[in-house]
Scaffold this motif. Structure first.
Motif, PDB file in Angstrom:
ATOM      1  N   ALA A 147       0.824  -1.207   0.000  1.00 39.22           N
ATOM      2  CA  ALA A 147       0.000   0.000   0.000  1.00 39.22           C
ATOM      3  C   ALA A 147       0.859   1.259   0.000  1.00 39.22           C
ATOM      4  N   LEU A 148       2.051   1.156   0.605  1.00 33.05           N
ATOM      5  CA  LEU A 148       2.962   2.299   0.654  1.00 33.05           C
ATOM      6  C   LEU A 148       3.819   2.416  -0.603  1.00 33.05           C
ATOM      7  N   GLY A 149       3.726   1.415  -1.487  1.00 34.35           N
ATOM      8  CA  GLY A 149       4.465   1.472  -2.745  1.00 34.35           C
ATOM      9  C   GLY A 149       5.867   0.909  -2.693  1.00 34.35           C
ATOM     10  N   ALA A 150       6.158   0.043  -1.717  1.00 30.89           N
ATOM     11  CA  ALA A 150       7.511  -0.517  -1.592  1.00 30.89           C
ATOM     12  C   ALA A 150       7.833  -1.437  -2.760  1.00 30.89           C
ATOM     13  N   GLU A 151       9.016  -1.282  -3.322  1.00 30.97           N
ATOM     14  CA  GLU A 151       9.481  -2.126  -4.419  1.00 30.97           C
ATOM     15  C   GLU A 151       9.578  -3.577  -3.953  1.00 30.97           C
ATOM     16  N   ALA A 190       6.124   8.882 -13.180  1.00 30.89           N
ATOM     17  CA  ALA A 190       7.003   9.222 -12.057  1.00 30.89           C
ATOM     18  C   ALA A 190       6.210   9.857 -10.927  1.00 30.89           C
ATOM     19  N   ALA A 191       5.163  10.565 -11.274  1.00 30.42           N
ATOM     20  CA  ALA A 191       4.366  11.245 -10.258  1.00 30.42           C
ATOM     21  C   ALA A 191       3.679  10.252  -9.328  1.00 30.42           C
ATOM     22  N   ARG A 192       3.461   9.013  -9.806  1.00 29.43           N
ATOM     23  CA  ARG A 192       2.740   8.029  -9.004  1.00 29.43           C
ATOM     24  C   ARG A 192       3.568   6.797  -8.664  1.00 29.43           C
ATOM     25  N   ALA A 193       4.456   6.400  -9.539  1.00 32.20           N
ATOM     26  CA  ALA A 193       5.080   5.084  -9.394  1.00 32.20           C
ATOM     27  C   ALA A 193       6.535   5.131  -8.971  1.00 32.20           C
ATOM     28  N   GLY A 194       7.123   6.295  -8.790  1.00 30.78           N
ATOM     29  CA  GLY A 194       8.484   6.359  -8.275  1.00 30.78           C
ATOM     30  C   GLY A 194       9.515   5.849  -9.256  1.00 30.78           C
ATOM     31  N   ILE A 195      10.525   5.155  -8.726  1.00 31.95           N
ATOM     32  CA  ILE A 195      11.705   4.819  -9.525  1.00 31.95           C
ATOM     33  C   ILE A 195      11.392   3.897 -10.694  1.00 31.95           C
ATOM     34  N   ARG A 196      10.341   3.089 -10.597  1.00 31.05           N
ATOM     35  CA  ARG A 196      10.064   2.129 -11.657  1.00 31.05           C
ATOM     36  C   ARG A 196       9.056   2.664 -12.669  1.00 31.05           C
ATOM     37  N   SER A 204     -10.299  -1.519  -3.770  1.00 30.09           N
ATOM     38  CA  SER A 204      -9.104  -0.915  -4.360  1.00 30.09           C
ATOM     39  C   SER A 204      -8.334  -1.999  -5.078  1.00 30.09           C
ATOM     40  N   LEU A 205      -7.463  -1.622  -6.005  1.00 29.98           N
ATOM     41  CA  LEU A 205      -6.673  -2.645  -6.699  1.00 29.98           C
ATOM     42  C   LEU A 205      -5.798  -3.397  -5.730  1.00 29.98           C
ATOM     43  N   SER A 206      -5.267  -2.702  -4.699  1.00 28.18           N
ATOM     44  CA  SER A 206      -4.458  -3.390  -3.701  1.00 28.18           C
ATOM     45  C   SER A 206      -5.314  -4.416  -2.976  1.00 28.18           C
ATOM     46  N   ASN A 261      -4.428   3.535 -11.746  1.00 30.14           N
ATOM     47  CA  ASN A 261      -3.075   3.746 -11.241  1.00 30.14           C
ATOM     48  C   ASN A 261      -3.065   4.629  -9.996  1.00 30.14           C
ATOM     49  N   ALA A 262      -4.081   5.459  -9.866  1.00 30.39           N
ATOM     50  CA  ALA A 262      -4.179   6.340  -8.699  1.00 30.39           C
ATOM     51  C   ALA A 262      -4.883   5.663  -7.530  1.00 30.39           C
TER      52      ALA A 262
END
Length: 349
Positions: free
Chosen positions: A109-113, A287-293, A144-146, A178-179
């Motif tokens: 949920a926090l977006g950890a790789e 990048a605004a939502r998904a970070g490094i990947r 939610s998708l998660s 994606n959001a």
């Protein structure tokens, strides 16, 4: 036991950490500890990793878990993931699969790789009702998708007849999903897929593939096949990945190597370099939502601007398949033992 070994092997495979650019020996650990004690999540995580590795602090798994928990409770994504790993393997804390699953959900949920893979692996060891309860405890919002991925309920249960409005374009629905939008948007994506939109078929297939329910995952692969046959390079890559995953010999299947290579080759030949302006725009968008990947997420979702990343993913997938073939050959016909110091195979429980 085999499933547990597979789960722990997967969890072990991603236990990696990235320290700050400053060398460990040059860190001001007094200042870091002071910041950690005042509630700084990044300092807490850095201190935890120092205790876990023994670099900068005396190695102590119990202290590592203590600071990982503090950082995770403060919303640090990597700390939540690493705490789940410690709980899954019983390092510095009693082994607890349910708590590990809880923190893997939090990390996702926090977006950890890497959190999705860890949550999926641990989910295989828990009953559906237990997963549902833990998801509720973790605050995963139903719909939610998660939440879909966590509970295995990707079949849009409880959603009324969806209606496509003029503003419900593929791009709009994709952005909402994606959001973090829920099953109502997933249902609209299905309608777009049924209307023949290859990108919608691909994304709907990806959403279903995130479920831990076998029927959902099988249906997801069928949608990926339709999108792949439509000529979408991203879907061809995703289908090859699905064939490789579902055919894993460790899960009782066999990999159709020829089919995987064929779809990867088709994806590679169709993924041409995109316009630089298009690439810049799509990279910034994700990048605004998904970070490094972000570019890789864009790639598997079919964005033309991410074709360079798709070609890199194809290269890595071919490399993985070749390695698996080599491993299979070795298992079927192991080399004769010699006196040259051959290393014995060890299974980590």
């Amino acid at each position: 036991m085999t499933a547990i070994r597979l789960t722990i092997a997967l969890i072990l495979s991603v236990w990696v950490g990235i320290f700050a650019v400053v060398p460990v020996w040059a860190q001001d650990w007094t200042a870091i500890r002071a910041a950690a004690e005042t509630g700084d999540a990044q300092a807490q995580y850095k201190l935890a990793r120092a205790f876990e590795s023994g670099k900068g602090q005396v190695q102590d798994d119990f202290e590592a878990v203590r600071w990982l928990r503090a950082a995770a409770e403060n919303g640090h994504p990597a700390a939540a993931l690493d705490l789940g790993w410690m709980l899954a393997n019983g390092y510095g804390v009693a082994k607890d699969g349910e708590q590990a699953y809880f923190w893997f959900l939090k990390a996702e949920a926090l977006g950890a790789e890497g959190a999705v893979a860890q949550r999926t692996a641990m989910a295989a060891t828990l009953e559906p009702d237990i997963r549902q309860r833990i998801a509720q405890d973790a605050g995963i919002v139903p719909g939610s998708l998660s939440g879909v991925a966590a509970t295995g309920a990707a079949s849009e249960t409880g959603i009324g007849d969806p209606v496509l409005l003029p503003e419900d374009t593929y791009e709009a629905v994709r952005d909402r999903l994606n959001a973090g939008a829920g099953l109502d948007q997933l249902a609209k994506l299905r309608l777009l897929a049924e209307d023949g939109d290859a990108r919608a078929r691909n994304l709907y297939g990806l959403a279903l593939r995130r479920s831990i329910d076998a029927a959902d995952r099988s249906l997801g692969r069928q949608w990926l096949l339709l999108a792949a046959e439509d000529g979408l390079p991203a879907a061809q890559y995703n289908l090859a990945s699905a064939l490789l995953e579902d055919g894993d010999p460790r899960l009782g299947g066999s990999v159709d190597v020829a089919a995987v290579f064929a779809w990867l080759d088709r994806a590679r030949s169709g993924s041409v370099p995109a316009d630089p302006n298009d690439y810049t725009a799509i990279a910034a968008e994700f990048a605004a939502r998904a970070g490094i990947r972000d570019p890789y997420r864009a790639a598997v979702q079919g964005s033309r601007g991410a074709f360079p990343e798709l070609r890199e993913l194809i290269r890595l997938k071919r490399q993985e398949l070749t390695a698996r073939q080599d491993l299979t050959r070795r298992l079927v016909s192991p080399p004769a033992a010699t006196d040259s110091g051959q290393i014995e195979t060890t299974i980590i429980e």
